[in-house]
Scaffold this motif. Sequence first.
Motif, mmCIF file in Angstrom:
data_model
loop_
_atom_site.group_PDB
_atom_site.id
_atom_site.type_symbol
_atom_site.label_atom_id
_atom_site.label_comp_id
_atom_site.label_asym_id
_atom_site.label_seq_id
_atom_site.Cartn_x
_atom_site.Cartn_y
_atom_site.Cartn_z
ATOM 1 N N LEU A 18 23.357 3.793 -27.504
ATOM 2 C CA LEU A 18 23.738 4.434 -26.249
ATOM 3 C C LEU A 18 23.103 5.815 -26.118
ATOM 4 O O LEU A 18 22.641 6.203 -25.044
ATOM 5 C CB LEU A 18 25.262 4.545 -26.148
ATOM 6 N N GLY A 19 23.076 6.557 -27.209
ATOM 7 C CA GLY A 19 22.481 7.891 -27.191
ATOM 8 C C GLY A 19 20.991 7.859 -26.906
ATOM 9 O O GLY A 19 20.480 8.662 -26.117
ATOM 10 N N ARG A 20 20.292 6.939 -27.540
ATOM 11 C CA ARG A 20 18.849 6.821 -27.280
ATOM 12 C C ARG A 20 18.583 6.440 -25.832
ATOM 13 O O ARG A 20 17.650 6.948 -25.204
ATOM 14 C CB ARG A 20 18.218 5.817 -28.242
ATOM 15 N N LEU A 21 19.403 5.550 -25.292
ATOM 16 C CA LEU A 21 19.234 5.170 -23.889
ATOM 17 C C LEU A 21 19.508 6.356 -22.967
ATOM 18 O O LEU A 21 18.783 6.568 -21.991
ATOM 19 C CB LEU A 21 20.165 4.004 -23.541
ATOM 20 N N ALA A 22 20.528 7.133 -23.268
ATOM 21 C CA ALA A 22 20.836 8.313 -22.448
ATOM 22 C C ALA A 22 19.665 9.289 -22.469
ATOM 23 O O ALA A 22 19.295 9.844 -21.431
ATOM 24 C CB ALA A 22 22.107 8.989 -22.952
ATOM 25 N N GLU A 23 19.082 9.499 -23.641
ATOM 26 C CA GLU A 23 17.912 10.386 -23.731
ATOM 27 C C GLU A 23 16.741 9.840 -22.915
ATOM 28 O O GLU A 23 16.050 10.588 -22.233
ATOM 29 C CB GLU A 23 17.475 10.548 -25.188
ATOM 30 N N ARG A 24 16.543 8.556 -22.974
ATOM 31 C CA ARG A 24 15.430 7.943 -22.255
ATOM 32 C C ARG A 24 15.615 8.068 -20.738
ATOM 33 O O ARG A 24 14.663 8.268 -20.005
ATOM 34 C CB ARG A 24 15.315 6.467 -22.642
ATOM 35 N N TYR A 25 16.860 7.928 -20.272
ATOM 36 C CA TYR A 25 17.137 7.956 -18.834
ATOM 37 C C TYR A 25 17.306 9.358 -18.267
ATOM 38 O O TYR A 25 17.444 9.522 -17.053
ATOM 39 C CB TYR A 25 18.419 7.184 -18.525
ATOM 40 N N TYR A 27 15.633 11.982 -17.363
ATOM 41 C CA TYR A 27 14.861 12.459 -16.211
ATOM 42 C C TYR A 27 14.595 11.373 -15.173
ATOM 43 O O TYR A 27 14.558 11.649 -13.984
ATOM 44 C CB TYR A 27 13.537 13.068 -16.685
ATOM 45 N N SER A 28 14.453 10.138 -15.618
ATOM 46 C CA SER A 28 14.137 9.070 -14.667
ATOM 47 C C SER A 28 15.368 8.557 -13.925
ATOM 48 O O SER A 28 15.269 8.107 -12.785
ATOM 49 C CB SER A 28 13.449 7.907 -15.376
ATOM 50 N N ASP A 29 16.542 8.605 -14.575
ATOM 51 C CA ASP A 29 17.779 8.090 -13.971
ATOM 52 C C ASP A 29 18.966 8.909 -14.490
ATOM 53 O O ASP A 29 19.696 8.461 -15.381
ATOM 54 C CB ASP A 29 17.942 6.613 -14.317
ATOM 55 N N PRO A 30 19.162 10.123 -13.960
ATOM 56 C CA PRO A 30 20.242 10.979 -14.461
ATOM 57 C C PRO A 30 21.621 10.339 -14.391
ATOM 58 O O PRO A 30 22.437 10.531 -15.295
ATOM 59 C CB PRO A 30 20.172 12.215 -13.571
ATOM 60 N N ASN A 31 21.894 9.582 -13.339
ATOM 61 C CA ASN A 31 23.198 8.921 -13.243
ATOM 62 C C ASN A 31 23.372 7.889 -14.350
ATOM 63 O O ASN A 31 24.463 7.742 -14.910
ATOM 64 C CB ASN A 31 23.376 8.263 -11.877
ATOM 65 N N GLY A 32 22.312 7.167 -14.668
ATOM 66 C CA GLY A 32 22.352 6.210 -15.768
ATOM 67 C C GLY A 32 22.585 6.908 -17.099
ATOM 68 O O GLY A 32 23.323 6.412 -17.954
ATOM 69 N N ALA A 33 21.959 8.079 -17.274
ATOM 70 C CA ALA A 33 22.152 8.854 -18.501
ATOM 71 C C ALA A 33 23.607 9.302 -18.626
ATOM 72 O O ALA A 33 24.197 9.212 -19.708
ATOM 73 C CB ALA A 33 21.214 10.059 -18.510
ATOM 74 N N LEU A 34 24.184 9.770 -17.536
ATOM 75 C CA LEU A 34 25.587 10.190 -17.562
ATOM 76 C C LEU A 34 26.517 9.019 -17.883
ATOM 77 O O LEU A 34 27.508 9.168 -18.602
ATOM 78 C CB LEU A 34 25.989 10.821 -16.227
ATOM 79 N N TYR A 35 26.187 7.842 -17.357
ATOM 80 C CA TYR A 35 26.974 6.649 -17.650
ATOM 81 C C TYR A 35 26.943 6.346 -19.146
ATOM 82 O O TYR A 35 27.982 6.057 -19.751
ATOM 83 C CB TYR A 35 26.441 5.453 -16.850
ATOM 84 N N LYS A 36 25.752 6.423 -19.746
ATOM 85 C CA LYS A 36 25.630 6.147 -21.176
ATOM 86 C C LYS A 36 26.395 7.180 -22.004
ATOM 87 O O LYS A 36 27.050 6.837 -22.988
ATOM 88 C CB LYS A 36 24.157 6.123 -21.605
ATOM 89 N N ILE A 37 26.320 8.446 -21.605
ATOM 90 C CA ILE A 37 27.061 9.489 -22.314
ATOM 91 C C ILE A 37 28.567 9.246 -22.203
ATOM 92 O O ILE A 37 29.321 9.417 -23.164
ATOM 93 C CB ILE A 37 26.683 10.889 -21.774
ATOM 94 N N ARG A 38 29.019 8.827 -21.018
ATOM 95 C CA ARG A 38 30.445 8.504 -20.861
ATOM 96 C C ARG A 38 30.844 7.342 -21.771
ATOM 97 O O ARG A 38 31.911 7.354 -22.391
ATOM 98 C CB ARG A 38 30.757 8.152 -19.410
ATOM 99 N N LYS A 39 29.978 6.347 -21.888
ATOM 100 C CA LYS A 39 30.261 5.212 -22.765
ATOM 101 C C LYS A 39 30.337 5.663 -24.225
ATOM 102 O O LYS A 39 31.125 5.118 -24.997
ATOM 103 C CB LYS A 39 29.196 4.123 -22.608
#
Length: 53
Positions: A18-25, A27-39
């Motif tokens: 989840l952390g790696r996905l949040a880092e990847r998203y 700049y390209s998908d900030p809302n997706g990154a926030l979702y992963k951080i919430r998870k």
Amino acid sequence: MASSFDCFEKEFPVLAKLGRLAERYCYSDPNGALYKIRKIGETITALVVKPNG
């Protein structure tokens, strides 16, 4: 590329993923990154309150 979440890989692979996905998203998908951080927060909470049985 090294991730800030690689330290979780051995004991908590789901947190590392989840952390790696949040880092990847980030700049390209900030809302997706926030979702992963919430998870990540939800998963940590579930691990803390998980009954030993």
